[in-house]
Motif scaffolding. Structure first.
Motif, short mmCIF file in Angstrom:
data_model
loop_
_atom_site.label_atom_id
_atom_site.label_comp_id
_atom_site.label_asym_id
_atom_site.label_seq_id
_atom_site.Cartn_x
_atom_site.Cartn_y
_atom_site.Cartn_z
N GLY A 82 0.80 -1.21 0.00
CA GLY A 82 0.00 0.00 0.00
C GLY A 82 0.84 1.26 0.00
N HIS A 104 -3.95 3.72 1.10
CA HIS A 104 -4.67 2.71 0.32
C HIS A 104 -3.85 1.43 0.26
CE1 HIS A 104 -7.01 0.79 -2.86
NE2 HIS A 104 -5.87 0.57 -3.51
N TYR A 105 -4.50 0.31 0.52
CA TYR A 105 -3.88 -1.00 0.35
C TYR A 105 -4.50 -1.69 -0.86
CZ TYR A 105 -0.77 -1.34 4.31
OH TYR A 105 0.29 -1.15 5.16
N GLY A 131 -8.50 -5.51 0.11
CA GLY A 131 -7.86 -4.21 -0.01
C GLY A 131 -8.77 -3.15 0.59
#
Length: 209
Positions: A82, A104-105, A131
């Motif tokens: 991420g 954000h992953y 995610g």
């Protein structure tokens, strides 16, 4: 004529006497200014931290002011990779701090992590694509010197995630529960999960320049 010569001589003597005193005063003022003027805080550094939901991250740090620093980097949550950016306000230069971050992953398969706890045969379609986006609002304490800073931050995080493959799980569950052929179960689109959760992390900053 003699009076003019004597006056000129006295004026020259006064100037010569005043020059050392003026130089001494100028030197004293320069020394005082050098003592009073604070050193510029380090500008660039590196940071490592670990927490939830951040995972483990490594970042570059930019500190344009003693009371403000910004950072950006990437990391892992043991499922995927991420990215994250953020900024920290330090009202007193150190000590109490307030941090805002967004990260954000990317999707990753969490079945491998789940097998460590549920056994080697465990597998779920729901965990094949994990995610999420997240945002942190933290208060904390920053300790250390000009070059090395340790911090502990905590607060609340907003998480937004998409649940993938729910349709196949629902259909499989219905089949396992003995649903007959006339029963049809469908999920239109991948549902989105949003939540506010408590969060915290520990970190270390080393300023290089």
């Amino acid at each position: 004529m003699r009076f003019a010569l004597r006056f000129a001589a006295l004026a020259a003597a006064a100037v010569l006497w005043a020059l050392p005193a003026r130089a001494q005063v100028t030197e004293s003022l320069s020394s005082a200014a050098a003592v009073v003027t604070p050193k510029r805080p380090p500008l660039l550094g590196v940071m490592v931290d670990a927490g939830v939901p951040d995972g483990a991250n490594a970042s570059l740090v930019f500190r344009p002011l003693s009371r403000l620093r910004a950072h950006g980097g990437g990391g892992t949550n043991m499922i995927g990779t991420g990215v994250r950016v953020g900024a920290t306000l330090l009202p007193f230069g150190s000590g109490p701090s307030a941090t805002l971050e967004a990260g954000h992953y990317f999707d990753g398969d969490a079945n491998g992590l789940a097998r460590r706890f549920a056994g080697s045969t465990f597998s779920s379609p729901l965990l094949e694509r994990i995610g999420y986006d997240y945002a942190n609002a933290h208060l904390g304490l920053d300790f250390g010197s000009r070059r090395v800073v340790f911090y502990i931050h905590g607060g609340m995080s907003y998480i937004r995630a998409t649940v993938h493959n729910l349709d196949s799980v629902v259909a499989s569950t219905a089949s396992d529960n003995g649903a007959n052929g006339s029963t049809e179960v469908s999920v239109k689109g991948d549902p989105i999960v949003k939540a506010w959760v408590p969060s915290a992390k520990l970190g270390l900053i080393v300023y290089l320049w």
